[in-house]
Design a protein around this motif. Structure first.
Motif, PDB file in Angstrom:
ATOM      1  N   LEU A  13       0.839  -1.182   0.000  1.00  0.00           N
ATOM      2  CA  LEU A  13       0.000   0.000   0.000  1.00  0.00           C
ATOM      3  C   LEU A  13       0.878   1.236   0.000  1.00  0.00           C
ATOM      4  O   LEU A  13       1.873   1.298   0.721  1.00  0.00           O
ATOM      5  CB  LEU A  13      -0.898   0.005   1.237  1.00  0.00           C
ATOM      6  CG  LEU A  13      -1.893  -1.145   1.327  1.00  0.00           C
ATOM      7  CD1 LEU A  13      -2.619  -1.108   2.660  1.00  0.00           C
ATOM      8  CD2 LEU A  13      -2.875  -1.097   0.180  1.00  0.00           C
ATOM      9  N   ASN A  49      -2.746   0.358  -4.184  1.00  0.00           N
ATOM     10  CA  ASN A  49      -2.389  -1.013  -3.840  1.00  0.00           C
ATOM     11  C   ASN A  49      -1.557  -1.532  -5.002  1.00  0.00           C
ATOM     12  O   ASN A  49      -2.069  -1.780  -6.090  1.00  0.00           O
ATOM     13  CB  ASN A  49      -3.643  -1.874  -3.640  1.00  0.00           C
ATOM     14  CG  ASN A  49      -3.314  -3.317  -3.313  1.00  0.00           C
ATOM     15  OD1 ASN A  49      -2.171  -3.748  -3.388  1.00  0.00           O
ATOM     16  ND2 ASN A  49      -4.330  -4.083  -2.963  1.00  0.00           N
ATOM     17  N   SER A  85      -6.375  -5.574  -0.639  1.00  0.00           N
ATOM     18  CA  SER A  85      -5.712  -5.332   0.645  1.00  0.00           C
ATOM     19  C   SER A  85      -6.493  -5.842   1.841  1.00  0.00           C
ATOM     20  O   SER A  85      -5.920  -6.170   2.867  1.00  0.00           O
ATOM     21  CB  SER A  85      -5.462  -3.836   0.836  1.00  0.00           C
ATOM     22  OG  SER A  85      -6.699  -3.146   0.975  1.00  0.00           O
ATOM     23  N   VAL A 136      -1.808  -5.423   7.092  1.00  0.00           N
ATOM     24  CA  VAL A 136      -1.690  -5.925   5.725  1.00  0.00           C
ATOM     25  C   VAL A 136      -0.248  -6.366   5.489  1.00  0.00           C
ATOM     26  O   VAL A 136       0.687  -5.585   5.689  1.00  0.00           O
ATOM     27  CB  VAL A 136      -2.087  -4.835   4.697  1.00  0.00           C
ATOM     28  CG1 VAL A 136      -1.912  -5.338   3.278  1.00  0.00           C
ATOM     29  CG2 VAL A 136      -3.513  -4.358   4.944  1.00  0.00           C
ATOM     30  N   GLU A 170       2.845  -6.762   3.452  1.00  0.00           N
ATOM     31  CA  GLU A 170       3.320  -6.032   2.281  1.00  0.00           C
ATOM     32  C   GLU A 170       4.775  -6.379   1.995  1.00  0.00           C
ATOM     33  O   GLU A 170       5.531  -6.712   2.901  1.00  0.00           O
ATOM     34  CB  GLU A 170       3.225  -4.524   2.522  1.00  0.00           C
ATOM     35  CG  GLU A 170       1.831  -4.034   2.833  1.00  0.00           C
ATOM     36  CD  GLU A 170       1.815  -2.548   3.095  1.00  0.00           C
ATOM     37  OE1 GLU A 170       2.086  -1.781   2.160  1.00  0.00           O
ATOM     38  OE2 GLU A 170       1.548  -2.173   4.245  1.00  0.00           O
TER      39      GLU A 170
END
Length: 107
Positions: A1, A26, A32, A90, A92
């Motif tokens: 993100l 995203n 997400s 999230v 990532e």
């Protein structure tokens, strides 16, 4: 993100509300899911913490879901910072690009 650059509308005058906003990209291949965002004004969160709806894969949203209205208390220079996925919910590939900021001068 990845947060987009912060934009604002309103006069940069002490005691007058300023509307801040930032979109979110995203860059991943999966949606997400819901995550939290937070705004900081000179390093202080002033109640601008909340949930953001899921962002689809490879998509940028600029829908106002990440907006904040803030009234500067006095003239001076302020750093405004917007943080996405502030709680790290999230997964990532890059957890270090979730912040963006601007500096404004209020009269």
């Amino acid at each position: 993100l990845l947060p987009r650059p912060i934009t604002y509308t309103g006069k940069l005058v002490a005691g007058q509300a300023i509307n801040f906003d930032s979109g979110i990209t995203n860059q991943g291949n999966l949606a997400s899911g819901v995550f939290n965002i937070k705004w900081f004004f000179n390093g202080q969160n002033q109640g601008f913490y909340g949930s953001h709806s899921s962002v689809a894969a490879n998509t940028t949203v600029m829908n106002g879901n990440s907006a904040a209205i803030w009234t500067p208390p006095a003239a001076g220079t302020y750093t405004i910072e917007f943080v996405v996925d502030v709680d790290g919910h999230v997964a990532e590939s890059n957890e270090n690009n979730n912040r963006t900021s601007i500096t404004i001068r209020v009269n």
